[in-house]
Motif scaffolding. Structure first.
Motif, PDB file in Angstrom:
ATOM      1  N   LYS A  32       0.818  -1.209   0.000  1.00  0.00           N
ATOM      2  CA  LYS A  32       0.000   0.000   0.000  1.00  0.00           C
ATOM      3  C   LYS A  32       0.852   1.259   0.000  1.00  0.00           C
ATOM      4  CE  LYS A  32      -4.071  -1.965   2.265  1.00  0.00           C
ATOM      5  NZ  LYS A  32      -4.981  -1.877   3.433  1.00  0.00           N
ATOM      6  N   ASP A  33       1.902   1.276   0.793  1.00  0.00           N
ATOM      7  CA  ASP A  33       2.727   2.479   0.925  1.00  0.00           C
ATOM      8  C   ASP A  33       4.015   2.385   0.108  1.00  0.00           C
ATOM      9  OD1 ASP A  33       0.850   3.459   2.726  1.00  0.00           O
ATOM     10  OD2 ASP A  33       1.847   2.478   4.415  1.00  0.00           O
ATOM     11  N   GLY A  34       4.094   1.421  -0.803  1.00  0.00           N
ATOM     12  CA  GLY A  34       5.314   1.260  -1.582  1.00  0.00           C
ATOM     13  C   GLY A  34       5.444   2.325  -2.663  1.00  0.00           C
ATOM     14  N   GLU A  35       6.694   2.699  -2.967  1.00  0.00           N
ATOM     15  CA  GLU A  35       6.946   3.705  -3.993  1.00  0.00           C
ATOM     16  C   GLU A  35       6.992   3.098  -5.396  1.00  0.00           C
ATOM     17  OE1 GLU A  35      10.547   5.619  -2.907  1.00  0.00           O
ATOM     18  OE2 GLU A  35       9.664   6.742  -1.236  1.00  0.00           O
ATOM     19  N   THR A  36       7.209   1.796  -5.472  1.00  0.00           N
ATOM     20  CA  THR A  36       7.306   1.126  -6.768  1.00  0.00           C
ATOM     21  C   THR A  36       5.914   0.830  -7.315  1.00  0.00           C
ATOM     22  OG1 THR A  36       9.377   0.087  -6.113  1.00  0.00           O
ATOM     23  CG2 THR A  36       8.239  -0.858  -7.998  1.00  0.00           C
ATOM     24  N   THR A  37       5.707   1.122  -8.576  1.00  0.00           N
ATOM     25  CA  THR A  37       4.450   0.763  -9.253  1.00  0.00           C
ATOM     26  C   THR A  37       4.748  -0.317 -10.285  1.00  0.00           C
ATOM     27  OG1 THR A  37       4.736   2.464 -10.951  1.00  0.00           O
ATOM     28  CG2 THR A  37       3.530   3.092  -8.957  1.00  0.00           C
ATOM     29  N   LEU A  38       3.741  -1.092 -10.588  1.00  0.00           N
ATOM     30  CA  LEU A  38       3.942  -2.203 -11.513  1.00  0.00           C
ATOM     31  C   LEU A  38       4.325  -1.716 -12.906  1.00  0.00           C
ATOM     32  CD1 LEU A  38       3.773  -5.303 -11.448  1.00  0.00           C
ATOM     33  CD2 LEU A  38       1.472  -5.112 -12.410  1.00  0.00           C
ATOM     34  N   ALA A  39       3.872  -0.517 -13.277  1.00  0.00           N
ATOM     35  CA  ALA A  39       4.211   0.029 -14.590  1.00  0.00           C
ATOM     36  C   ALA A  39       5.706   0.292 -14.720  1.00  0.00           C
ATOM     37  CB  ALA A  39       3.425   1.311 -14.861  1.00  0.00           C
ATOM     38  N   ASN A  40       6.397   0.472 -13.585  1.00  0.00           N
ATOM     39  CA  ASN A  40       7.833   0.743 -13.611  1.00  0.00           C
ATOM     40  C   ASN A  40       8.682  -0.503 -13.407  1.00  0.00           C
ATOM     41  OD1 ASN A  40       7.462   3.497 -13.986  1.00  0.00           O
ATOM     42  ND2 ASN A  40       7.237   3.856 -11.788  1.00  0.00           N
ATOM     43  N   ALA A  41       8.021  -1.632 -13.108  1.00  0.00           N
ATOM     44  CA  ALA A  41       8.769  -2.878 -12.933  1.00  0.00           C
ATOM     45  C   ALA A  41       9.280  -3.351 -14.292  1.00  0.00           C
ATOM     46  CB  ALA A  41       7.882  -3.935 -12.287  1.00  0.00           C
ATOM     47  N   ARG A  42      10.457  -3.993 -14.299  1.00  0.00           N
ATOM     48  CA  ARG A  42      11.118  -4.391 -15.544  1.00  0.00           C
ATOM     49  C   ARG A  42      10.401  -5.586 -16.161  1.00  0.00           C
ATOM     50  NH1 ARG A  42      15.830  -2.543 -17.292  1.00  0.00           N
ATOM     51  NH2 ARG A  42      17.072  -3.689 -18.820  1.00  0.00           N
ATOM     52  N   THR A  43       9.975  -5.436 -17.402  1.00  0.00           N
ATOM     53  CA  THR A  43       9.258  -6.499 -18.099  1.00  0.00           C
ATOM     54  C   THR A  43       9.922  -6.786 -19.439  1.00  0.00           C
ATOM     55  OG1 THR A  43       7.762  -4.899 -19.156  1.00  0.00           O
ATOM     56  CG2 THR A  43       7.019  -5.883 -17.090  1.00  0.00           C
ATOM     57  N   ILE A  44       9.843  -8.041 -19.851  1.00  0.00           N
ATOM     58  CA  ILE A  44      10.289  -8.436 -21.188  1.00  0.00           C
ATOM     59  C   ILE A  44       9.198  -9.300 -21.806  1.00  0.00           C
ATOM     60  CG2 ILE A  44      12.750  -8.321 -20.635  1.00  0.00           C
ATOM     61  CD1 ILE A  44      12.744 -11.358 -20.418  1.00  0.00           C
ATOM     62  N   CYS A  45       9.331  -9.560 -23.088  1.00  0.00           N
ATOM     63  CA  CYS A  45       8.357 -10.372 -23.815  1.00  0.00           C
ATOM     64  C   CYS A  45       8.916 -11.778 -24.021  1.00  0.00           C
ATOM     65  CB  CYS A  45       8.035  -9.736 -25.168  1.00  0.00           C
ATOM     66  SG  CYS A  45       7.398  -8.047 -25.061  1.00  0.00           S
TER      67      CYS A  45
END
Length: 618
Positions: free
Chosen positions: A57-70
């Motif tokens: 809830k109070d985390g600064e990281t959002t899933l949109a900024n997490a590293r993703t690959i295909c």
């Protein structure tokens, strides 16, 4: 609409509606200038701790900024060793993409000591495969069930702590089930199921089971259950369709006596259609034109819904450092992920596109109705009860089409615009009403509630009146050749003067034809659902997330197509009745051109009403 659609074709990419973006801003499942991801359709989050932190809830990281690959498929941890999922091969890692895929995305053995140390710090280029994942709508959903063997090997190698908790799968699940994601999937479903729309022309049955809608694509662990909101949506619509079917059946039973009264007018209409045989095949012309328009419109709609600019996220004060194979060092810049930015004018363009579709549909239906009315009017005024009269123009349908193209297109466009505008206003006001009802701002006082519901009823009455007046106006345009406004006034005057004579027959005829169109559209939707329930649309690349929107599209298209073909009978009845009224007005109450069967029906109906009025007066 052409200009509006060109913006969508230029800025949009329908693949965005199905597949996600990787950390470079590339759309999975498509080819790009520097990287070919055509076969790699699944989005995978490399760093499990980033996924975990995005669920706090109070985390600064959002899933949109997490590293993703295909990836080609969702990776699974090994039972006896530690597996890795490494970044796209680049720089000193001289592997081709195909070789990287064949190695299950693992080239940890080729890493330098610096790269291995960075990987153990969860900064890449390789990341440990600790948690199993499953393909949920082309995103690899983490399952909060770590592999004990992989976790033990990771700890023995000196890797940093990896968080274990149910939070690890909440963030991805929340992203996959967000309203925006669901809407995108629904729109993409329509694009994938275009063969179903063509075959079925456009009800969700009541026997929907859990297997009809499942978010998991392809094979998966049978002990893993991931639920989406689509099943709830489908069941709600199923209950609504069941209610509509029940009302239609009960209505048919209730008006069966009136149906018998209206059959004589139907017989006259059938005789006219039999004489003017081109009427039977004429609806194929507007149907073909409408089909071409819908194909263009649907393609443009998919591009508009997927339009927007791919921009890098601003993620200051977040720990998103990752090893850059090209720079040969850990880079904490330009590693925040990408997202699609939608501007307000895209929303306006989409609403304009929807309005244009409705207006064009109404225009084609109105044009078809005017041509049919002109053909039937030619038959009536040439005393068509007897043998074919020489006054009937050769191929009256084509003659009526010629008159429409030369004189009446403006009137038809105006009439269809009025209907579209009123319907759009009603839709907007209804949306506002729902919003105020949800927010609790509905009037509490009885006077306010009375005005609230009265305004709704008046708006629906105005809508129905305009639709009815428009249809009659098209008939008078075909009969008299006058403008839309004058023809509408003439039709309204005729109906008002003869309301007691033709009211019941006309209304019942409309009810019969409406029930017929409803049955056709419901069966079209039913067949659409059965086609979507086949293996082709329940697995692999063509899997639809939910049959809801394609089935509703089948229902709508089926209703439009049924309207085009039922319009032959519907407009024949209305044209005959209005021509009868016009004939009676011009000949002091005695229709000179009416067929004998029509005279017996309408005159006897009129006499019955007059007798009833006298009886009530006494």
């Amino acid at each position: 609409m052409i200009v509006n659609s060109s913006f969508g074709f230029n800025q949009g990419n329908p693949l965005r509606l199905t597949y996600g973006l990787d950390y470079e801003g590339n759309v999975c499942g498509s080819s790009h200038r520097h990287r070919d991801l055509t076969q790699l359709e699944l989005r995978y989050w490399l760093n499990p701790n980033q996924v975990y932190e995005s669920g706090l809830k109070d985390g600064e990281t959002t899933l949109a900024n997490a590293r993703t690959i295909c990836l080609l498929d969702c990776p699974e941890p090994s039972d006896d060793t530690l597996s890795w999922v490494c970044d796209y091969p680049d720089g000193e890692i001289r592997l081709k993409m195909d070789d990287w895929i064949d190695r299950n995305y693992d080239y940890f053995e080729f890493l330098t000591p610096e790269m291995r140390n960075s990987s153990l710090q969860l900064q890449g280029p390789c990341y440990p495969l600790i948690f199993p994942s499953v393909n949920v709508y082309w995103s690899c959903q983490y399952i909060a069930r770590a592999s004990n063997s992989s976790l033990r090997h990771w700890e023995q190698m000196g890797g940093v702590s990896i968080q274990e908790d149910m939070i690890i799968d909440k963030s991805i699940r929340r992203s996959v089930n967000s309203r925006a994601s669901v809407l995108k999937r629904y729109v993409a479903d329509v694009g994938k199921s275009w063969p179903v729309l063509i075959v079925c022309g456009g009800l969700v049955p009541g026997w929907i089971g859990d297997d009809a809608v499942t978010p998991i694509i392809g094979e998966h662990d049978p002990y893993i259950h991931v639920y989406g909101r689509e099943l709830t949506h489908v069941r709600i619509v199923a209950l609504l369709m069941t209610f509509i079917s029940a009302v239609a059946i009960l209505t048919s039973i209730a008006i069966i006596r009136r149906i018998l009264m209206a059959t004589s007018v139907l017989k006259v209409a059938a005789k006219v259609i039999g004489e003017v045989q081109a009427l039977i095949i004429f609806p194929a012309i507007p149907y073909a034109m409408l089909a071409i328009f819908y194909m263009f419109w649907l393609s443009a709609a998919l591009h508009l819904f997927s339009s927007g600019q791919v921009v890098e996220n601003n993620c200051n004060n977040t720990n998103c450092c990752a090893y850059d194979l090209v720079l040969k060092k850990v880079n904490c810049e330009h590693c925040c992920g990408y997202s699609i930015r939608y501007t307000p004018h895209i929303t306006v363009a989409i609403f304009f596109h929807l309005f244009g579709c409705y207006w064009a549909t109404q225009f084609f239906i109105a044009s078809s109705a005017t041509v049919i009315a002109g053909s039937v009017a030619s038959y009536y005024w040439a005393q068509g009860e007897e043998e074919a009269s020489p006054e009937i123009p050769f191929l009256p349908v084509f003659a009526s089409m010629k008159r429409l193209a030369r004189y009446n297109l403006g009137s038809v466009a105006l009439g269809s615009l009025v209907v579209s505008f009123v319907e759009s206003v009603r839709f907007i006001l209804e949306a506002i009403r729902r919003r105020t009802k949800v927010s609790g701002t509905r009037p509490d006082h009885w006077l306010g509630r009375m005005g609230y519901y009265t305004s709704r009823g008046c708006l629906k009455s105005v809508e129905w009146t305009i639709k009815s007046a428009n249809r009659n106006a098209y008939i008078m345009i075909a009969i008299t050749g006058k403008s839309f406004c004058k023809s509408s006034a003439i039709a309204t005057e005729l109906i008002r003067n003869n309301i007691m004579r033709i009211g019941k027959v006309n209304v019942i005829g409309d009810v019969i034809l409406f029930l017929g169109k409803l049955c056709v559209s419901l069966f079209s939707a039913l067949f659409g659902f059965l086609m979507l329930d086949s293996h082709k649309y329940r697995s692999s690349h063509n899997k639809v997330s939910s049959p809801l929107l394609p089935v509703l599209a089948c229902w709508a298209l089926g209703y439009v197509v049924a309207t085009l073909f039922f319009a032959v009978v519907e407009m024949s009845i209305d044209t005959i009745i209005l021509s009868f009224c016009q004939d009676s007005e011009e000949n002091e109450g005695n229709a000179q051109h009416a067929p004998s069967l029509l005279l017996e029906t309408l005159d006897s109906n009129h006499e019955e009403e007059v007798t009833d009025d006298r009886f009530h007066t006494i």
